[in-house]
Design a protein around this motif. Sequence first.
Motif, short mmCIF file in Angstrom:
data_model
loop_
_atom_site.label_atom_id
_atom_site.label_comp_id
_atom_site.label_asym_id
_atom_site.label_seq_id
_atom_site.Cartn_x
_atom_site.Cartn_y
_atom_site.Cartn_z
N VAL A 12 95.54 108.79 72.76
CA VAL A 12 95.68 107.38 73.11
C VAL A 12 96.21 107.24 74.52
O VAL A 12 97.21 107.85 74.89
CB VAL A 12 96.65 106.67 72.13
CG1 VAL A 12 96.79 105.20 72.48
CG2 VAL A 12 96.22 106.86 70.69
N ASP A 13 95.52 106.45 75.32
CA ASP A 13 95.94 106.12 76.68
C ASP A 13 95.82 104.61 76.86
O ASP A 13 95.17 103.93 76.08
CB ASP A 13 95.06 106.82 77.72
CG ASP A 13 95.21 108.32 77.69
OD1 ASP A 13 96.35 108.80 77.83
OD2 ASP A 13 94.20 109.01 77.52
N PHE A 14 96.41 104.10 77.93
CA PHE A 14 96.24 102.69 78.25
C PHE A 14 94.84 102.45 78.76
O PHE A 14 94.28 103.27 79.49
CB PHE A 14 97.26 102.23 79.30
CG PHE A 14 98.66 102.20 78.79
CD1 PHE A 14 99.06 101.20 77.90
CD2 PHE A 14 99.59 103.15 79.17
CE1 PHE A 14 100.36 101.17 77.42
CE2 PHE A 14 100.89 103.13 78.69
CZ PHE A 14 101.27 102.13 77.81
N ALA A 15 94.26 101.32 78.40
CA ALA A 15 92.94 100.94 78.92
C ALA A 15 93.11 100.46 80.36
O ALA A 15 94.15 99.86 80.70
CB ALA A 15 92.34 99.83 78.07
N GLU A 29 93.13 97.17 74.87
CA GLU A 29 94.52 97.60 75.04
C GLU A 29 94.63 99.10 75.24
O GLU A 29 95.54 99.57 75.92
CB GLU A 29 95.34 97.22 73.81
CG GLU A 29 95.41 95.74 73.56
CD GLU A 29 96.20 95.42 72.30
OE1 GLU A 29 97.03 96.24 71.87
OE2 GLU A 29 95.98 94.33 71.75
N ARG A 30 93.76 99.87 74.60
CA ARG A 30 93.88 101.33 74.61
C ARG A 30 92.55 102.00 74.88
O ARG A 30 91.50 101.49 74.51
CB ARG A 30 94.38 101.83 73.25
CG ARG A 30 95.75 101.30 72.86
CD ARG A 30 96.83 102.01 73.64
NE ARG A 30 98.15 101.63 73.19
CZ ARG A 30 98.96 100.83 73.87
NH1 ARG A 30 98.57 100.31 74.99
NH2 ARG A 30 100.15 100.55 73.41
N GLN A 31 92.62 103.15 75.51
CA GLN A 31 91.46 104.03 75.63
C GLN A 31 91.70 105.16 74.65
O GLN A 31 92.74 105.84 74.70
CB GLN A 31 91.33 104.59 77.04
CG GLN A 31 90.13 105.50 77.18
CD GLN A 31 89.86 105.89 78.62
OE1 GLN A 31 90.42 105.32 79.55
NE2 GLN A 31 89.01 106.86 78.80
N LEU A 32 90.77 105.35 73.73
CA LEU A 32 90.90 106.36 72.69
C LEU A 32 89.85 107.44 72.87
O LEU A 32 88.70 107.15 73.20
CB LEU A 32 90.73 105.70 71.31
CG LEU A 32 91.67 104.53 71.03
CD1 LEU A 32 91.34 103.89 69.69
CD2 LEU A 32 93.12 104.97 71.07
N VAL A 45 87.18 102.20 75.10
CA VAL A 45 88.31 101.28 75.24
C VAL A 45 88.19 100.22 74.16
O VAL A 45 87.09 99.71 73.90
CB VAL A 45 88.40 100.66 76.65
CG1 VAL A 45 88.75 101.72 77.68
CG2 VAL A 45 87.12 99.97 77.05
N ARG A 48 93.23 96.29 69.68
CA ARG A 48 94.00 96.95 68.62
C ARG A 48 93.22 97.07 67.30
O ARG A 48 93.12 98.18 66.76
CB ARG A 48 95.33 96.25 68.39
CG ARG A 48 96.20 96.97 67.36
CD ARG A 48 97.57 96.34 67.24
NE ARG A 48 98.24 96.25 68.51
CZ ARG A 48 99.04 97.20 69.02
NH1 ARG A 48 99.23 98.30 68.35
NH2 ARG A 48 99.62 97.03 70.17
N GLY A 51 90.33 99.52 67.70
CA GLY A 51 90.88 100.84 67.94
C GLY A 51 91.34 101.50 66.65
O GLY A 51 91.15 102.70 66.45
N SER A 55 89.84 104.94 65.18
CA SER A 55 90.71 106.05 64.80
C SER A 55 90.49 106.45 63.35
O SER A 55 90.46 107.64 63.02
CB SER A 55 92.18 105.67 65.02
OG SER A 55 92.42 105.46 66.39
#
Length: 73
Positions: A12-15, A29-32, A45, A48, A51, A55
């Motif tokens: 998980v990283d910030f988008a 919100e996130r880059q997965l 990206v 929530r 994402g 996941s």
Amino acid sequence: MPTNEFSRPVSVDFAPRGSKCEWCGNPAERQLTAVGGSFHNETGVFCRPCGEKFSQTIANAAISSSTSIKVHP
């Protein structure tokens, strides 16, 4: 065994700022990124909710592939 970021199926990283969710178009919100398995290095990206679905899809694939392996004596 303790759970940490190295044993998870998704990193998980910030988008990047201004990114849109690849599945629904809402602000991301996130880059997965999938780690290992048949989806290795698949990335995107996501907002929530999407994402969490991404996941779960990766986790389910990892579980099903590990339970389908048969060990012969």
